[in-house]
Scaffold this motif. Sequence first.
Motif, PDB file in Angstrom:
ATOM      1  N   TYR A  63      28.426   5.216   4.706  1.00 28.02           N
ATOM      2  CA  TYR A  63      28.475   3.928   5.400  1.00 28.02           C
ATOM      3  C   TYR A  63      27.165   3.152   5.221  1.00 28.02           C
ATOM      4  O   TYR A  63      26.972   2.113   5.834  1.00 28.02           O
ATOM      5  N   GLY A  64      26.275   3.689   4.405  1.00 29.82           N
ATOM      6  CA  GLY A  64      25.011   3.003   4.138  1.00 29.82           C
ATOM      7  C   GLY A  64      23.808   3.639   4.782  1.00 29.82           C
ATOM      8  O   GLY A  64      22.776   2.980   4.946  1.00 29.82           O
ATOM      9  N   TYR A  65      23.909   4.940   5.139  1.00 30.68           N
ATOM     10  CA  TYR A  65      22.811   5.601   5.832  1.00 30.68           C
ATOM     11  C   TYR A  65      22.388   6.885   5.126  1.00 30.68           C
ATOM     12  O   TYR A  65      22.565   7.990   5.643  1.00 30.68           O
ATOM     13  N   PRO A  66      21.796   6.748   3.920  1.00 26.72           N
ATOM     14  CA  PRO A  66      21.257   7.931   3.238  1.00 26.72           C
ATOM     15  C   PRO A  66      20.055   8.491   4.005  1.00 26.72           C
ATOM     16  O   PRO A  66      19.497   7.851   4.907  1.00 26.72           O
ATOM     17  N   THR A  67      19.651   9.686   3.627  1.00 23.25           N
ATOM     18  CA  THR A  67      18.573  10.386   4.331  1.00 23.25           C
ATOM     19  C   THR A  67      17.319   9.547   4.467  1.00 23.25           C
ATOM     20  O   THR A  67      16.708   9.486   5.541  1.00 23.25           O
ATOM     21  N   GLU A  68      16.924   8.868   3.388  1.00 24.30           N
ATOM     22  CA  GLU A  68      15.673   8.105   3.415  1.00 24.30           C
ATOM     23  C   GLU A  68      15.712   7.003   4.476  1.00 24.30           C
ATOM     24  O   GLU A  68      14.716   6.736   5.152  1.00 24.30           O
ATOM     25  N   ARG A  69      16.865   6.379   4.637  1.00 22.74           N
ATOM     26  CA  ARG A  69      16.974   5.308   5.623  1.00 22.74           C
ATOM     27  C   ARG A  69      16.909   5.867   7.045  1.00 22.74           C
ATOM     28  O   ARG A  69      16.277   5.274   7.923  1.00 22.74           O
ATOM     29  N   TYR A  73      14.088   5.151   9.955  1.00 24.28           N
ATOM     30  CA  TYR A  73      14.465   4.713  11.294  1.00 24.28           C
ATOM     31  C   TYR A  73      13.820   5.597  12.356  1.00 24.28           C
ATOM     32  O   TYR A  73      13.301   5.101  13.361  1.00 24.28           O
ATOM     33  N   LEU A  74      13.822   6.900  12.138  1.00 22.50           N
ATOM     34  CA  LEU A  74      13.176   7.820  13.080  1.00 22.50           C
ATOM     35  C   LEU A  74      11.708   7.460  13.255  1.00 22.50           C
ATOM     36  O   LEU A  74      11.205   7.350  14.379  1.00 22.50           O
ATOM     37  N   VAL A  75      11.004   7.265  12.158  1.00 23.26           N
ATOM     38  CA  VAL A  75       9.572   6.952  12.224  1.00 23.26           C
ATOM     39  C   VAL A  75       9.340   5.613  12.925  1.00 23.26           C
ATOM     40  O   VAL A  75       8.461   5.491  13.797  1.00 23.26           O
TER      41      VAL A  75
END
Length: 268
Positions: free
Chosen positions: A193-199, A203-205
């Motif tokens: 849905y557009g949320y690969p690990t890097e993204r 977001y967490l950071v």
Amino acid sequence: TSLNPARPSGADYVQVVRLKGGVLTPGPDQLAAIAQANPGSLWLISNEPDVIWQDNVTAWTYASLYHQAYAAIKSADPTAQLAIGGITQPSPLRFRYLDTMLAAYREQFGADAPMDVWNIHNFTLREERGVWGVDIPPGFSENQGVLYEVEDSGNMEAFKQQIYDFRSWMAQRGYRNVPLIVSEYGITMPEDYGYPTERVQDYLVQTFNFFLTAADSSTGYPADDNRLVQRWCWYSIADTTYPTGNLFDPQTNALTPIGAAWKAYVGN
């Protein structure tokens, strides 16, 4: 909710009371026993009472059940800290749910609802009856609220604004001198849905940076240098239904790439 919860490595344990079916679970007597066995605990009274597939109680019913839980727990342990069950997101529709609950509490018990801690979740999910997202709070006739899209699950501006809005709401209702925790937030959308690990890592950071620094001289918590949020919890450790933000792999118990980013941030 447990008489003897495990606390690995000295982790805090937060008690959660459920309200499904309009009934306190556990009941008042068991709550009192648990409170006596765990003095000074933080208690969250419900989980998402505003969501029809979670605890799903009207604001009027919530006010009554919160009062029951508060009386049972505080009578057994005056040092306990009680917080409302987290609404899914501080949107105008959810603010109305909380305002209705506060008014219902005053009508039923002749006093303002006592809150040692305020607690919310901070997702950015669609509010539309019968579609994906978090639907409409029980007891409300509206068919739509905030119409977030899938892309908004990583919308930092919306994320920040909701926190500012909630602290403003707290201050306007006489709760500025109460700490605020965000007990659940994160990205629940899958990678395709557009949320690969890097993204998700980014977001967490970004959210951790915001929580550590965001303050407001007119609405923040005075005992914490006017910071907006005092504690927060990323979702999730190891969810098998919405695994995008998992810190650990539920099969192997190994850190995920998101977990590695969390570990690097907190310095352990």
